[in-house]
Structure formats: structure tokens, C-alpha cells
Design an enzyme around this catalytic site. Structure first.
Site, PDB file in Angstrom:
ATOM      1  N   HIS A 237       1.018  -1.162  -0.075  1.00 56.61           N
ATOM      2  CA  HIS A 237       0.078   0.016   0.128  1.00 56.61           C
ATOM      3  C   HIS A 237       0.940   1.234   0.117  1.00 56.61           C
ATOM      4  O   HIS A 237       0.535   2.370  -0.621  1.00 56.61           O
ATOM      5  CB  HIS A 237      -0.928   0.125   1.212  1.00 56.61           C
ATOM      6  CG  HIS A 237      -1.730  -1.094   1.366  1.00 56.61           C
ATOM      7  ND1 HIS A 237      -1.713  -1.956   2.244  1.00 56.61           N
ATOM      8  CD2 HIS A 237      -3.044  -1.210   0.417  1.00 56.61           C
ATOM      9  CE1 HIS A 237      -2.655  -2.799   1.974  1.00 56.61           C
ATOM     10  NE2 HIS A 237      -3.531  -2.368   1.176  1.00 56.61           N
TER      11      HIS A 237
ATOM     12  N   SER B 198       0.480  -8.887   1.361  1.00 53.18           N
ATOM     13  CA  SER B 198      -1.068  -8.734   1.452  1.00 53.18           C
ATOM     14  C   SER B 198      -1.723  -8.623   2.962  1.00 53.18           C
ATOM     15  O   SER B 198      -0.744  -9.174   3.837  1.00 53.18           O
ATOM     16  CB  SER B 198      -1.442 -10.166   0.982  1.00 53.18           C
ATOM     17  OG  SER B 198      -2.968 -10.431   1.330  1.00 53.18           O
TER      18      SER B 198
ATOM     19  N   ASP C 190      -3.903  -7.772  -7.522  1.00 54.56           N
ATOM     20  CA  ASP C 190      -5.383  -7.976  -7.763  1.00 54.56           C
ATOM     21  C   ASP C 190      -5.541  -7.336  -9.334  1.00 54.56           C
ATOM     22  O   ASP C 190      -6.285  -6.431  -9.483  1.00 54.56           O
ATOM     23  CB  ASP C 190      -6.070  -7.199  -6.623  1.00 54.56           C
ATOM     24  CG  ASP C 190      -5.895  -7.561  -5.327  1.00 54.56           C
ATOM     25  OD1 ASP C 190      -6.169  -8.826  -5.254  1.00 54.56           O
ATOM     26  OD2 ASP C 190      -5.806  -6.876  -4.340  1.00 54.56           O
TER      27      ASP C 190
HETATM   28  O1  PAF Z   1      -8.091  -3.760  -3.255  1.00 56.01           O
HETATM   29  C1  PAF Z   1      -8.759  -3.319  -2.130  1.00 56.01           C
HETATM   30  O2  PAF Z   1      -8.214  -3.322  -1.124  1.00 56.01           O
HETATM   31  C2  PAF Z   1     -10.195  -3.218  -2.254  1.00 56.01           C
HETATM   32  O3  PAF Z   1     -10.811  -4.089  -2.900  1.00 56.01           O
HETATM   33  C3  PAF Z   1     -10.366  -1.941  -2.635  1.00 56.01           C
HETATM   34  C4  PAF Z   1     -10.218  -1.439  -4.015  1.00 56.01           C
HETATM   35  C5  PAF Z   1     -10.233  -0.674  -1.636  1.00 56.01           C
HETATM   36  C6  PAF Z   1     -12.018  -1.527  -2.798  1.00 56.01           C
HETATM   37  O4  PAF Z   1     -12.666  -1.948  -1.323  1.00 56.01           O
END
Ligand code: PAF
Length: 281
Positions: free
Chosen positions: A37, A186, A151
Site C-alpha cells: 500500500h 497482502s 489484484d
Molecule cells: O483492493 C482493495 O483493497 C479493495 O478491493 C478496494 C479497491 C479498496 C475496494 O474496497
């Protein structure tokens, strides 16, 4: 760093930044933040004047209620990480702010994109993702939004949603960030037992071998190889391994017929669902 909980306040903030001629990058997340992130945030910071990270565990994208309950929630450490990383705004809405009338998904038609892999194995998942991302984009109508390539199918769904809605938001894909031993980062990794965490890198090692073997083995042989590799390491259980076209996820039967081929894998490891992918070319 400013924390904003109200949908309207977030909209006003975004509008005032845009009216001043400055750019906004947006990183939607469900929290339990890790370096993957933070890589999205880092890229947003280099490409925009201001960066917004949202943290919202979206109920409508969990087809398995237990998964929603068990989803890690680490808000205090998430906020600390974002502050240290130099995030400008955190959007932290409640379920009521995001779903003011009913906690249900809107109806979307993503055609084939939703019929395979995560769409097939997690019914309703992408309907929930599209619903919440649309709402998040209403709160934060940013110039660019950043999504991880782990993803990959989600990324294609969101691009398609942006196209269908005609939104002026550029979707920026960001490469998978891995632990030193290769395990894709993850939020779910937090739920692995110490023993399972040790064997988890076997997933990436296996798909890396697929890249080399793809030069000499047929698609069926590659699938058999992965099946054997994963299932020989209990408690790992292969949920699926697929080779698909990188542009539209159409199944690949003959690798040379495609311009870009990706390998996708999902493994259950002691009740934790681990997802990964790799580009074959
Ligand atoms: O990838 C994620 O963390 C979630 O699917 C998202 C894009 C924030 C939507 O809730």
C-alpha cells in the site's frame, strides 16, 4: 495529515484542491496497510500535489461472511504508517457514510471479465468492489487512482467501470511488492501461522518456474506442474491456476497466439486465501 470521516467534507476538500489548480492522487484501501500500500502512496506522492488514502472495509465485496469478520483491522498502526509516509489526507468513512440507504451492491455488467477466476470463485465480489470504488470516486474525484497489480482482475474491472461511467480518473497500476522471500505482500499474510508463513513463498517460487517452463511445456502440462507443486506441500491446496490473456483475461490454450500472457494463482493455506500472479511475457 488530516483525517476526514464525512463524505461531504471529503468532497469539499477535493473540490477546493482542484479549484486551486492542484492535482490529487487517490489510494483506496481496506486498511491493514503494508509496504504494498505504501508503494501506491509513494507513487501518488511523486505524481500529484496531494495524496488521499481511504481506509474502508467494504462489506459488499465479501461473499464469505467469515472472511469479513476475520479481515484484519489495524487502524492505529495504519494511521501511524500513513503519517510517517507523508500522506496528506486519510478518508475514514463509516458504513453509513458509504451506504446511506442499504448495504447492497449496485448491478454491473462486466461481461467475461467477471466470469473467470475471482469473479467465478467469489460470486458478487466484483459487484461489491465496483459499487464501493464508484462511491469512493464520488467522495474523492481525483486525477489519478492507484491500484496494485496483485489484484490484476480487480484492476481490469475498475478500468472497465471508469470507462462505463465516463469518469475522468486515470487508473494507475503499480507492481506487486514482495517480501524478501518472494511472498506477495497482502493484508491476509497477517493471518498465516508461523509454520504456514514459512512455506508460503513456495507459491511465488512455483509461478516463477512457470515463466521458464512456458517456453517448453504446453498449457495443460503447466497446469499439471503447478497442481503437483502446490498440492505436494500440505496444508497448501490449489484453488486455481490459470493462464490468461493480459488484456482481457480470455483463457490461453496456446501461448504463442497472444500478445501478453499472465499466470494467475490462488492457494488456500490453512484457511488463508493467498493470491498472486506473474507475467509470462
Ligand atoms: O483492493 C482493495 O483493497 C479493495 O478491493 C478496494 C479497491 C479498496 C475496494 O474496497
Amino acid at each position: 495529515m488530516e483525517i476526514i470521516r464525512s463524505f461531504l467534507r471529503m468532497q469539499e476538500k477535493t473540490a477546493s484542491i482542484k479549484n486551486a489548480g492542484q492535482t490529487i492522487g487517490f489510494v483506496p484501501t481496506m486498511g491493514a496497510l503494508h509496504l504494498g500500500h505504501l508503494a501506491l502512496l509513494e507513487q501518488s506522492k511523486t505524481e500529484n500535489d496531494f495524496s488521499v488514502v481511504s481506509i474502508f472495509v467494504n462489506p459488499t465485496q465479501f461473499n464469505n461472511p467469515e472472511d469479513l469478520i476475520n479481515y484484519p483491522r489495524t487502524i492505529d498502526s495504519d494511521l501511524e504508517k500513513l503519517e510517517t509516509a507523508g500522506c496528506d489526507f486519510v478518508f475514514l468513512p463509516s458504513v453509513d457514510e458509504m451506504y446511506p440507504t442499504e448495504v447492497v451492491s449496485e448491478k454491473w455488467n462486466f461481461g467475461f471479465l467477471e466470469m473467470v477466476m475471482e469473479g467465478k470463485n467469489r460470486p458478487g465480489h466484483f459487484q461489491g468492489v465496483a459499487t464501493v470504488v464508484k462511491r469512493l470516486f464520488e467522495a474523492v474525484p481525483s486525477h489519478k487512482a492507484y491500484f496494485g497489480m496483485k489484484d490484476y482482475q480487480q484492476l481490469l474491472i475498475i478500468k472497465e467501470m471508469v470507462k462505463q461511467l465516463g469518469l475522468d480518473i486515470k487508473i494507475v497500476p503499480v507492481s506487486i511488492v514482495r517480501e524478501a522471500d518472494g511472498l506477495a505482500m497482502s493484508s491476509r499474510n497477517l493471518r498465516l501461522s508461523a509454520k504456514n508463513r514459512q512455506i508460503a513463498p513456495h507459491i511465488y517460487q512455483t509461478i516463477k518456474q512457470v515463466v521458464t517452463l512456458a517456453k517448453q511445456l504446453s498449457v495443460e502440462e503447466l497446469k499439471q506442474f503447478v497442481n503437483e507443486q502446490i498440492n505436494q506441500k500440505p496444508p497448501m491446496v490449489l484453488e486455481y491456476f490459470e493462464l490468461a490473456d493480459g488484456a482481457d483475461l480470455q483463457p490461453v490454450t496456446n501461448i504463442v497466439d497472444h500478445q501478453s500472457v499472465m499466470a494467475f494463482i490462488v492457494v488456500d493455506l490453512g484457511g488463508v486465501r493467498l493470491i498472486d500472479n506473474i507475467s509470462i511475457f
